[in-house]
Design a protein around this motif. Structure first.
Motif, PDB file in Angstrom:
ATOM      1  N   SER A   1      11.266 -14.665  22.469  1.00 24.51           N
ATOM      2  CA  SER A   1      11.303 -16.096  22.166  1.00 24.51           C
ATOM      3  C   SER A   1      11.602 -16.968  23.395  1.00 24.51           C
ATOM      4  N   ALA A   2      12.344 -16.445  24.384  1.00 23.83           N
ATOM      5  CA  ALA A   2      12.583 -17.249  25.593  1.00 23.83           C
ATOM      6  C   ALA A   2      11.277 -17.447  26.363  1.00 23.83           C
ATOM      7  N   THR A   3      10.463 -16.394  26.440  1.00 24.87           N
ATOM      8  CA  THR A   3       9.164 -16.520  27.118  1.00 24.87           C
ATOM      9  C   THR A   3       8.231 -17.396  26.288  1.00 24.87           C
ATOM     10  N   ALA A   4       8.311 -17.270  24.975  1.00 24.56           N
ATOM     11  CA  ALA A   4       7.490 -18.113  24.096  1.00 24.56           C
ATOM     12  C   ALA A   4       7.835 -19.589  24.315  1.00 24.56           C
ATOM     13  N   ALA A   5       9.134 -19.886  24.449  1.00 21.77           N
ATOM     14  CA  ALA A   5       9.564 -21.274  24.685  1.00 21.77           C
ATOM     15  C   ALA A   5       8.984 -21.793  26.000  1.00 21.77           C
TER      16      ALA A   5
END
Ligand code: TXA
Ligand code: MG
Length: 360
Positions: free
Chosen positions: A294-298
């Motif tokens: 999710s951090a990379t998705a953000a």
């Protein structure tokens, strides 16, 4: 899936605004004091400067200058009733803009500033009506980015800055996004490369006894609760009421690409099944290639949403990410970008509804 996914990723990477005289490249960790000085002078003389923060790029104005603040609203096409965040360089500066600083505000500022957290408090008399939409509160934030911090310090005033996009559009995570969307009224765009977090700050209202998250963002609900215990938040209902749920709401449609986006929930094979059924109906469809983490998705979300509109596909589908941590903010933006649309099957009614988004 592969071909279209690759085209979205490639369009997201090919993001170049070379030759634009407003762009001033800097090393994000050690920005050139000459560039920061020019930008600070521009702010003090009433002009607008776009600059990177750890979340997204901001469109800055001297927060004490009513004409410059009005120009921010004009350049963005934003209603004057939607208030701006005042960016400061210290907790003392934030306090000086508020009438009543609370214990919760102190705890939050000490724990998360500088960082992706915005506090809403009662405003002091120093705050002009133009930034608050005439309301009784003010939003303040101390960003964690050497360019933003250096600029605010050099300007010597709080910097009123919304995200540097046209109202209702996707926030910019690169200087090229800003330059492509905002016109010559922005005199300098400091280019510090892609932003680190990719989604905006968490906005927390601390005017009442119980803090309340108004917008999920870079500081997670888990982190806020770890510090303060009970924290209220606005939960979005993404459960479908029929084949395609449409939940109208004032803020839906914010952060949206032109390509109609729809969320998909259920078996992983559903995306491929929908793509196949839409292809039979003559429509090209792409799955948003969001990284699983999710951090990379953000970090990638807004570039991928912008890239959708350059690939020429008819429709886009996206799956929500793990809602813990920054994933809550990612899902909030996905939900808004999709205007609240969510599908759970590839039945005839669902496919018809998706087709009608393109051929009403
Ligand atoms: O990460 C961020 O917060 C970025 C960077 C540039 O700092 N800024 C940003 O600003 O996202 P903007 O204007 O795009 O979003 C600010 C949000 C809006 O939803 C606005 O309604 C809310 O903060 N806001 C601002 N002042 C407020 C207030 N006094 N009360 C309640 N909400 C407020
Ligand atoms: Mg914004």
């Amino acid at each position: 899936m592969g071909r279209h996914d690759d085209s979205v990723s490639a369009a997201a990477a090919a993001d170049d605004a070379a030759g634009d005289a407003r762009l001033r490249p800097v090393d994000p960790h050690h920005p050139d004091p000459g560039v920061i000085g020019d930008a600070a002078a521009a702010l003090r003389s009433g002009r607008l400067v776009a600059f990177p923060t750890e979340t997204v790029y901001g469109l800055g104005a001297n927060a004490f200058d009513p004409v410059a603040v009005a120009a921010v609203f004009a350049v963005k096409g934003r209603p004057a009733s939607d208030p701006l965040i005042l960016h400061v360089a210290s907790i003392d500066d934030a306090m000086s803009l508020t009438a009543r600083w609370s214990d919760a505000a102190s705890a939050l500022a000490e724990a998360f500033w500088p960082g992706p957290l915005t506090l809403v408090l009662d405003r002091s008399e120093r705050v002009i009506d133009g930034v608050t939409g005439g309301g009784p509160t003010v939003a303040v934030r101390l960003p964690a980015h050497p360019v933003a911090e250096g600029l605010i310090r050099a300007a010597g005033v709080p910097v009123a800055a919304p995200s540097a996009n046209r109202f209702g559009r996707v926030s910019p995570t690169t200087a090229a996004h800003v330059a492509s969307e905002l016109g010559p009224d922005v005199s300098i765009v400091i280019d510090g490369g892609p932003t680190q977090l990719g989604v905006e700050s968490t906005v927390v209202d601390v005017t009442a006894r119980r803090p309340r998250v108004l917008r999920p963002g870079g500081v997670s609900l888990e982190d806020l609760r770890g510090l303060l215990g009970d924290v209220d938040h606005v939960e979005r209902d993404v459960h479908p009421v029929d084949a395609v749920a449409i939940s109208p709401g004032s803020s839906l449609g914010h952060y949206s690409p032109d390509t109609p986006l729809t969320l998909v929930e259920g078996d992983p094979s559903l995306v491929g099944a929908l793509e196949g059924r839409l292809a039979v109906r003559g429509l090209t469809c792409v799955a948003l290639p969001l990284p699983a983490d999710s951090a990379t998705a953000a970090r990638d979300l807004y570039s991928l949403l912008r890239a959708l509109d350059t690939t020429g596909v008819d429709l886009a589908l996206a799956r929500l990410v793990d809602p813990s941590g920054i994933g809550r903010a990612v899902n909030d933006r996905l939900y808004r970008a999709a205007h609240g649309r969510l599908v759970v099957d590839a039945a005839d009614a669902t496919v018809n509804r998706l087709v009608s988004l393109v051929r009403p």
